[in-house]
Design an enzyme around this catalytic site. Structure first.
Site, PDB file in Angstrom:
ATOM      1  N   ASP A 157      27.512  41.348  32.276  1.00  0.00           N
ATOM      2  CA  ASP A 157      26.212  41.408  32.923  1.00  0.00           C
ATOM      3  C   ASP A 157      26.012  40.300  33.939  1.00  0.00           C
ATOM      4  OD1 ASP A 157      24.945  43.584  31.899  1.00  0.00           O
ATOM      5  OD2 ASP A 157      24.316  42.542  30.086  1.00  0.00           O
TER       6      ASP A 157
ATOM      7  N   LYS B 152      27.478  46.081  18.705  1.00  0.00           N
ATOM      8  CA  LYS B 152      28.403  46.098  19.851  1.00  0.00           C
ATOM      9  C   LYS B 152      29.328  44.895  19.824  1.00  0.00           C
ATOM     10  CE  LYS B 152      26.857  44.633  24.159  1.00  0.00           C
ATOM     11  NZ  LYS B 152      27.658  43.553  24.754  1.00  0.00           N
ATOM     12  N   ASN B 153      28.719  43.719  19.721  1.00  0.00           N
ATOM     13  CA  ASN B 153      29.533  42.516  19.897  1.00  0.00           C
ATOM     14  C   ASN B 153      30.452  42.257  18.703  1.00  0.00           C
ATOM     15  OD1 ASN B 153      28.540  42.203  22.452  1.00  0.00           O
ATOM     16  ND2 ASN B 153      26.878  40.825  21.852  1.00  0.00           N
TER      17      ASN B 153
ATOM     18  N   ASP C 207      19.635  37.584  23.684  1.00  0.00           N
ATOM     19  CA  ASP C 207      19.642  39.035  23.894  1.00  0.00           C
ATOM     20  C   ASP C 207      18.401  39.703  23.304  1.00  0.00           C
ATOM     21  OD1 ASP C 207      22.051  38.897  25.214  1.00  0.00           O
ATOM     22  OD2 ASP C 207      23.239  39.248  23.420  1.00  0.00           O
TER      23      ASP C 207
ATOM     24  N   ARG D 161      32.343  42.191  29.413  1.00  0.00           N
ATOM     25  CA  ARG D 161      32.536  40.780  29.131  1.00  0.00           C
ATOM     26  C   ARG D 161      33.456  40.564  27.916  1.00  0.00           C
ATOM     27  NH1 ARG D 161      32.629  35.891  31.242  1.00  0.00           N
ATOM     28  NH2 ARG D 161      32.423  34.335  29.613  1.00  0.00           N
TER      29      ARG D 161
HETATM   30  N1  EPU Z   1      29.170  28.378  28.158  1.00  0.00           N
HETATM   31  C1  EPU Z   1      29.801  27.321  28.777  1.00  0.00           C
HETATM   32  N2  EPU Z   1      31.166  27.264  28.713  1.00  0.00           N
HETATM   33  C2  EPU Z   1      31.907  28.221  28.077  1.00  0.00           C
HETATM   34  C3  EPU Z   1      31.255  29.285  27.465  1.00  0.00           C
HETATM   35  C4  EPU Z   1      29.873  29.346  27.512  1.00  0.00           C
HETATM   36  O1  EPU Z   1      29.167  26.465  29.360  1.00  0.00           O
HETATM   37  O2  EPU Z   1      33.141  28.110  28.074  1.00  0.00           O
HETATM   38  C5  EPU Z   1      27.689  28.441  28.150  1.00  0.00           C
HETATM   39  C6  EPU Z   1      27.152  29.664  28.903  1.00  0.00           C
HETATM   40  O3  EPU Z   1      26.978  29.396  30.264  1.00  0.00           O
HETATM   41  C7  EPU Z   1      25.848  29.905  28.181  1.00  0.00           C
HETATM   42  C8  EPU Z   1      26.132  29.490  26.738  1.00  0.00           C
HETATM   43  O4  EPU Z   1      27.271  28.640  26.814  1.00  0.00           O
HETATM   44  O5  EPU Z   1      24.865  29.050  28.689  1.00  0.00           O
HETATM   45  C9  EPU Z   1      26.407  30.609  25.759  1.00  0.00           C
HETATM   46  O6  EPU Z   1      27.436  31.459  26.216  1.00  0.00           O
HETATM   47  P1  EPU Z   1      28.418  32.223  25.241  1.00  0.00           P
HETATM   48  O7  EPU Z   1      29.803  31.883  25.611  1.00  0.00           O
HETATM   49  O8  EPU Z   1      27.982  32.061  23.834  1.00  0.00           O
HETATM   50  O9  EPU Z   1      28.196  33.756  25.663  1.00  0.00           O
HETATM   51  P2  EPU Z   1      29.307  34.865  25.612  1.00  0.00           P
HETATM   52  O10 EPU Z   1      30.218  34.612  24.492  1.00  0.00           O
HETATM   53  O11 EPU Z   1      29.852  35.111  26.971  1.00  0.00           O
HETATM   54  C10 EPU Z   1      28.041  36.437  23.952  1.00  0.00           C
HETATM   55  C11 EPU Z   1      27.536  37.851  23.972  1.00  0.00           C
HETATM   56  C12 EPU Z   1      26.336  37.940  24.913  1.00  0.00           C
HETATM   57  C13 EPU Z   1      25.263  36.954  24.459  1.00  0.00           C
HETATM   58  C14 EPU Z   1      25.839  35.535  24.325  1.00  0.00           C
HETATM   59  C15 EPU Z   1      24.874  34.529  23.727  1.00  0.00           C
HETATM   60  C16 EPU Z   1      29.574  39.136  23.575  1.00  0.00           C
HETATM   61  C17 EPU Z   1      30.588  40.073  24.126  1.00  0.00           C
HETATM   62  N3  EPU Z   1      28.613  38.736  24.436  1.00  0.00           N
HETATM   63  O12 EPU Z   1      28.414  36.150  25.294  1.00  0.00           O
HETATM   64  O13 EPU Z   1      25.842  39.252  24.792  1.00  0.00           O
HETATM   65  O14 EPU Z   1      24.196  36.924  25.384  1.00  0.00           O
HETATM   66  O15 EPU Z   1      27.013  35.565  23.486  1.00  0.00           O
HETATM   67  O16 EPU Z   1      24.447  34.964  22.463  1.00  0.00           O
HETATM   68  O17 EPU Z   1      29.618  38.793  22.406  1.00  0.00           O
HETATM   69  C18 EPU Z   1      24.989  41.315  25.492  1.00  0.00           C
HETATM   70  O18 EPU Z   1      25.398  41.784  24.421  1.00  0.00           O
HETATM   71  O19 EPU Z   1      24.210  41.924  26.267  1.00  0.00           O
HETATM   72  C19 EPU Z   1      25.386  39.958  25.870  1.00  0.00           C
HETATM   73  C20 EPU Z   1      25.263  39.504  27.103  1.00  0.00           C
END
Ligand code: EPU
Length: 419
Positions: A116, A22-23, A306, A92
């Site tokens: 989510d 997915k991602n 995840d 997201r």
């Molecule tokens: N964070 C910050 N500042 C930012 C960005 C993130 O503090 O600007 C923190 C977040 O609060 C968190 C950590 O960094 O504690 C990691 O967040 P990240 O940005 O890596 O998450 P994301 O990019 O929003 C992606 C996946 C998620 C997965 C996370 C961690 C996608 C679309 N989503 O989210 O996947 O949990 O990485 O691996 O790629 C899912 O597929 O169900 C899902 C939620």
């Protein structure tokens, strides 16, 4: 709204194939906007998040055809229309439009992304990176506006190793003037897929798969053909579904390279399996007790947040205590609260840490899942629960799993979708 109704107690057996990630698919789809030429993507999962993202791309004027896991996108007539809260809020991954549209048009206006309810979803690391590349960022309650006369390559040390943050900065620097470095970059398989695809489009990226990326901005990119990597979270889902039901299942198309941490954790917990040279994992039938362990999530190649809720279900069937420390999302324990409703013994230490004591005979419950990964774990718990379980909001699971009910039914699970 549809619901899943599950009657627990059947062992799973047979073969199941893992589909595309997915991602990775979402990141690659965003990259298709960087060229006017046609891109052809294979192994694209037919899931709700992909369908919703496609709708946003079409709203922006991209032409797209999607059938049989093949996706053709031509973003020749792309327009830089504002994207409203309803569309952005569906997933997201829509935040990836920030980097892609900024690179393509030099400006972008977006409502805040959805996703989510697993905790705060800050994007400060994305925005700091865009600023380093020369963009001006303004944020209002209604959304974000980012503009740059010309994006300039820069050295960016990410304050937080964010997955979509890294992807956004890769997308934004790929057409910037001059070289960029992205340090403390996320190394997840989907980030690697994005880089591999961009390279096929003509991008110059070094350090792929490491936290230190070097990108030399290009004048233009061209169309490319690419195959999305297999979804490591789905592979873990099927493996754990087999293990908790004490079944015998071959999980095909599991990209083993991306599964070191989950496989090592399965081994530590006493799950018997074999890996095959064709990339399959064979979960072997075993009646030996599983063992509690210590689980700490991390950034790839460590065990992913995840994947963690799936191990939480296995922990309910393991002897002794399993401690789970997931520092990434503060709202990740929703699934544990659901497992408690099903009879699991869980001690909540704080919002990031919990201890599960097992083994426990779970019982059926009626549950509304708080998020996608919680949904998958509640569904797996329902397969071993005594009696009937209902998961009311099946669509949340459809966001990341393609026909999960049909796939599990083919392995012998008693599960029905009721519309
Ligand atoms: N964070 C910050 N500042 C930012 C960005 C993130 O503090 O600007 C923190 C977040 O609060 C968190 C950590 O960094 O504690 C990691 O967040 P990240 O940005 O890596 O998450 P994301 O990019 O929003 C992606 C996946 C998620 C997965 C996370 C961690 C996608 C679309 N989503 O989210 O996947 O949990 O990485 O691996 O790629 C899912 O597929 O169900 C899902 C939620």
């Amino acid at each position: 709204m549809s619901k899943f109704v599950i009657e627990g107690g059947n062992k799973l057996s047979g073969e199941i194939a893992v589909g595309g990630s997915k991602n990775a698919a979402l990141a690659v789809m965003a990259a298709c906007l960087l060229t006017e030429e046609t891109c052809e993507i294979e192994n694209v999962p037919d899931i709700l998040d992909v369908r919703n993202f496609l709708e946003i791309l079409k709203h922006l004027g991209a032409e797209a055809e999607f059938a049989d896991h093949r996706l053709r996108i031509t973003a020749k007539n792309l327009t830089n229309r504002p994207i409203d809260a309803e569309l952005m809020g569906r997933l997201r991954g829509s935040i990836l439009l920030a980097g892609a549209l900024l690179a393509r048009f030099g400006q972008v206006q977006l409502a805040h992304p959805g996703g989510d309810a697993i905790g705060r979803r800050p994007i400060d690391a994305h925005l700091d990176g865009f600023r380093k590349l020369g963009a001006e960022v303004s944020q209002q309650e209604s959304g974000i506006q980012i503009r740059a006369r010309k994006l300039q390559g820069a050295r960016i040390v990410m304050g937080v190793t964010s997955v979509t943050g890294t992807e956004n900065l890769i997308l934004a620097s790929i057409l910037a003037q001059g070289p960029s470095e992205i340090r403390l970059a996320a190394t997840e398989p989907h980030v690697r897929d994005l880089c591999d695809f961009l390279k096929l489009m003509g991008a110059d990226i070094e350090g792929i798969g490491t936290p230190f990326l070097r990108i030399t901005g290009q004048v233009a990119l061209h169309g490319a053909k690419f195959t999305i990597c297999s979804d490591e979270i789905n592979a873990v889902t099927y493996a754990i579904a087999a293990a908790v039901t004490r079944g015998h299942v071959v999980v095909k198309n599991s990209n083993l390279e991306n599964l070191d941490a989950p496989l090592a954790t399965l081994e530590r917990m006493g799950v018997k399996y074999e890996v095959r040279s064709d990339g399959s994992i064979e979960i072997l039938e075993s009646m030996k007790p599983y063992a509690g362990t210590k689980i700490v999530t991390g950034v790839f190649p460590q065990l992913l947040t995840d994947e963690q809720p799936l191990f939480g279900v296995l922990a309910t069937q393991a002897r002794g205590e399993t401690s789970i420390h997931d520092w990434i999302w503060e709202g990740r324990q929703g699934y544990l609260k659901a497992l408690v409703q099903m009879g699991a013994k869980v001690q909540f230490d704080d919002i990031h840490r919990a201890r599960i004591t097992g083994p426990t005979q779970l019982h059926g419950a009626e549950i509304k899942t708080p998020d996608l990964r919680a949904g998958a774990s509640i569904l797996i718990a329902s397969l071993i629960a005594k009696g009937r379980s209902v998961i009311y909001n099946a669509e949340i699971i459809d966001r990341g799993y393609e026909r999960l009910d049909e796939k599990l039914r083919s392995l012998g699970a008693k599960i029905q979708r009721i519309e």
